[in-house]
Scaffold this active site. Structure first.
Site, short mmCIF file in Angstrom:
data_model
loop_
_atom_site.label_atom_id
_atom_site.label_comp_id
_atom_site.label_asym_id
_atom_site.label_seq_id
_atom_site.Cartn_x
_atom_site.Cartn_y
_atom_site.Cartn_z
N LYS A 70 -32.28 -111.60 32.67
CA LYS A 70 -31.46 -111.03 31.59
C LYS A 70 -30.01 -111.36 31.86
CE LYS A 70 -30.90 -108.39 27.96
NZ LYS A 70 -30.10 -109.47 27.34
N LYS A 106 -28.17 -116.07 33.51
CA LYS A 106 -26.91 -116.26 32.78
C LYS A 106 -26.88 -117.68 32.25
CE LYS A 106 -23.10 -113.81 32.00
NZ LYS A 106 -22.89 -112.35 31.98
N ASN A 221 -14.26 -108.02 23.68
CA ASN A 221 -15.22 -106.96 23.41
C ASN A 221 -15.07 -105.82 24.42
OD1 ASN A 221 -18.04 -105.85 24.43
ND2 ASN A 221 -18.21 -106.12 22.23
N1 LIG Z 1 -19.67 -108.48 26.45
C1 LIG Z 1 -20.37 -107.72 27.27
O1 LIG Z 1 -21.21 -106.90 26.84
C2 LIG Z 1 -20.14 -107.77 28.75
C3 LIG Z 1 -20.97 -107.00 29.58
C4 LIG Z 1 -20.72 -106.95 30.95
C5 LIG Z 1 -19.68 -107.69 31.48
N2 LIG Z 1 -18.90 -108.47 30.66
C6 LIG Z 1 -17.80 -109.19 31.30
O2 LIG Z 1 -16.56 -108.68 30.79
C7 LIG Z 1 -15.59 -109.73 30.77
C8 LIG Z 1 -15.04 -109.88 29.36
O3 LIG Z 1 -16.12 -110.18 28.47
P1 LIG Z 1 -15.97 -110.00 26.88
O4 LIG Z 1 -17.36 -110.00 26.35
O5 LIG Z 1 -15.05 -108.88 26.58
O6 LIG Z 1 -15.30 -111.38 26.50
P2 LIG Z 1 -14.42 -111.72 25.19
O7 LIG Z 1 -14.53 -113.17 24.99
O8 LIG Z 1 -14.79 -110.81 24.07
O9 LIG Z 1 -12.93 -111.34 25.66
C9 LIG Z 1 -12.29 -111.94 26.75
C10 LIG Z 1 -10.85 -111.46 26.77
O10 LIG Z 1 -10.18 -111.98 27.91
C11 LIG Z 1 -8.99 -112.64 27.51
N3 LIG Z 1 -8.73 -113.74 28.44
C12 LIG Z 1 -9.33 -114.96 28.49
N4 LIG Z 1 -8.80 -115.68 29.50
C13 LIG Z 1 -7.88 -114.90 30.08
C14 LIG Z 1 -6.99 -115.08 31.17
N5 LIG Z 1 -6.96 -116.23 31.84
N6 LIG Z 1 -6.18 -114.05 31.51
C15 LIG Z 1 -6.22 -112.89 30.81
N7 LIG Z 1 -7.02 -112.67 29.77
C16 LIG Z 1 -7.84 -113.66 29.43
C17 LIG Z 1 -9.26 -113.12 26.10
O11 LIG Z 1 -8.05 -113.37 25.39
C18 LIG Z 1 -10.03 -111.91 25.56
O12 LIG Z 1 -9.10 -110.89 25.21
C19 LIG Z 1 -16.31 -110.95 31.33
O13 LIG Z 1 -16.14 -110.99 32.73
C20 LIG Z 1 -17.77 -110.68 31.01
O14 LIG Z 1 -18.65 -111.41 31.83
C21 LIG Z 1 -19.12 -108.52 29.31
#
Ligand SMILES: NC(=O)c1ccc[n+]([C@@H]2O[C@H](COP(=O)([O-])OP(=O)(O)OC[C@H]3O[C@@H](n4cnc5c(N)ncnc54)[C@H](O)[C@@H]3O)[C@@H](O)[C@H]2O)c1
Length: 418
Positions: A70, A106, A221
């Protein structure tokens, strides 16, 4: 020469440490150091200008010892093999620490979705799904959104997989739109889980929720929902950022106003303006004086370079792998408590699990039920990690791995060597 940061090395060291504290011999957990299955794919896409561009992607299944693999699919220019391997392994231990019956996987595509049209993204997503189709499926490996992908992308993945099978297969991905087998509350689930985690942490530390200062890096997100929910419960969000930089107001930001500004998906925070706003870099944001720091963007943000200057009292890892091991040691020595990613951001995969269960059983839960079941799981996991960390006089990260490594090793041992 300074060694290049490799997130997979990080994972291996943390697992080694936990396994030795658990008293395992190398042969008992060696399998956890190797991904079970990996696929590298290339996708030719005809771009809008008529040119042909070949994109590269990956799907890694780290472990299926406890259930199907997953994990999300990342669309980002920085995607690479070691990063996807690390993200897959973190999923294994995340699912184990919250005790849901999944392994870890992943995927990732090296691309910049912000510079691609909807048609190009659709074509790339469909090609990628077809390329990894032999590996995925509701019983084998279930992708979900991650950085750069979203519910829309999941709908395209589900559609492509269903076309190949000849019938709709809703359970092949999670994080789908509500009308296409998605679940109420999934979009908010990771941020909501981060909020439950912060509440649990503050309670343990006898600190109030109301008025406590928070800095959030990343307003995608996870970061935006975290900021929204924390603000709603009275916390003072003093800084947030995206890839373009951060905005800071020591008196607290107008989070609903910022979310409205970002809601179209095209605006960047560097262009945001409001009374009292200061523009700062992402590096400056991480070093602000705050009670809680929530990195919610990418890996390797708190590292050997800046860990000595982090002023937060608590770091809650909403992103995967935002803190390097070198930084972990520095933070610990400085008395800064850190809640690890595999616990803090597990809300997304927990509600993904509910979505998958619903798809398989063809039923539908209310949002209230989703949120309350999520809270139960997050609270139980937090309590268990806190307790073992206290018992063993160790960090919450090591505590989380003591629980999850044991669960995965026991599952492996229970199944025997095939
Ligand atoms: N979406 C999920 O349900 C989920 C679940 C668990 C963990 N995560 C983790 O959370 C983190 C964010 O995921 P997301 O889904 O919110 O992604 P997303 O693409 O929705 O958002 C990423 C954010 O980070 C910013 N960003 C990108 N590069 C950057 C940098 N160099 N410096 C600062 N900000 C930067 C972007 O502008 C954006 O605001 C990741 O590590 C992801 O693996 C996500």
């Amino acid at each position: 020469m300074k060694q290049q940061y490799n997130p997979y090395d990080n994972v291996l060291k943390v697992v080694d440490h936990a396994a030795s504290m658990l008293g395992y011999k190398e042969k008992e957990y060696a399998i956890l150091k190797y991904p079970e299955r990996e696929l590298q794919v290339s996708m030719p896409v005809v771009m809008d200008d008529g040119s042909l561009k070949v994109f590269e992607g990956f799907r890694v299944q780290h472990s299926t010892a406890r259930g199907p693999a997953k994990g999300g699919v990342r669309f980002h220019p920085g995607v690479n093999h070691d990063e996807v391997k690390a993200l897959a392994a973190w999923m294994t231990f995340k699912c184990a620490v919250v005790n849901i019956p999944y392994g870890g996987g992943k995927g990732g595509i090296i691309c910049d979705p912000s510079g691609m049209s909807e048609r190009e993204l659709h074509a790339l997503t469909s090609k990628y799904t077809a390329a990894i189709a032999p590996l995925i499926g509701p019983e084998q490996d279930i992708p979900a959104p991650d950085v750069g992908s979203n519910a829309h992308v999941m709908a395209w993945m589900m559609d492509t997989y269903s076309m190949l099978k000849g019938h709709s297969v809703l359970g092949v991905v999670t994080g789908k739109p509500i009308g296409l087998g998605g679940i109420l509350g999934r979009n908010e689930a990771t941020g909501r889980g981060v909020m439950f985690t912060i509440n649990n942490l503050l309670k343990k530390e006898n600190r109030p929720i109301e008025g406590t200062s928070v800095v959030v890096q990343g307003m995608g997100n996870v970061g935006s929902i975290t900021a929204k929910l924390l603000h709603r419960q009275g916390m003072k969000i003093i800084a947030v950022s995206d890839v373009s930089g951060g905005v800071y107001d020591p008196n607290g930001l107008d989070i609903p106003g910022i979310l409205a500004y970002l809601s179209g998906g095209k605006n960047l925070l560097k262009d945001f303006d409001a009374p009292g706003i200061n523009h700062i870099s992402n590096a400056e944001l991480l070093e602000l004086d705050t009670t809680v720091l929530v990195p919610a963007a990418l890996e390797n943000q708190i590292n050997g370079e800046n860990a000595e200057r982090i002023k937060a009292k608590y770091v809650v890892e909403a992103a995967n792998g935002p803190t390097t091991l070198e930084a972990d040691d520095i933070l610990q020595a400085r008395g800064i408590k850190l809640v690890p990613d595999i616990l803090a951001n597990a809300g997304g995969v927990v509600v993904s699990y509910f979505e998958w269960v619903q798809n398989i059983q063809e039923l539908c839960w209310s949002e209230e039920r989703v949120n309350s079941e999520l809270k139960n799981i997050m609270d139980t996991a937090f309590e268990a990690v806190w307790e073992i960390a206290e018992q063993r006089d160790t960090t919450l990260r090591t505590g989380a791995y003591l629980i999850s490594v044991k669960r995965v090793v026991e599952a492996r041992q229970g199944r025997g060597v095939f």
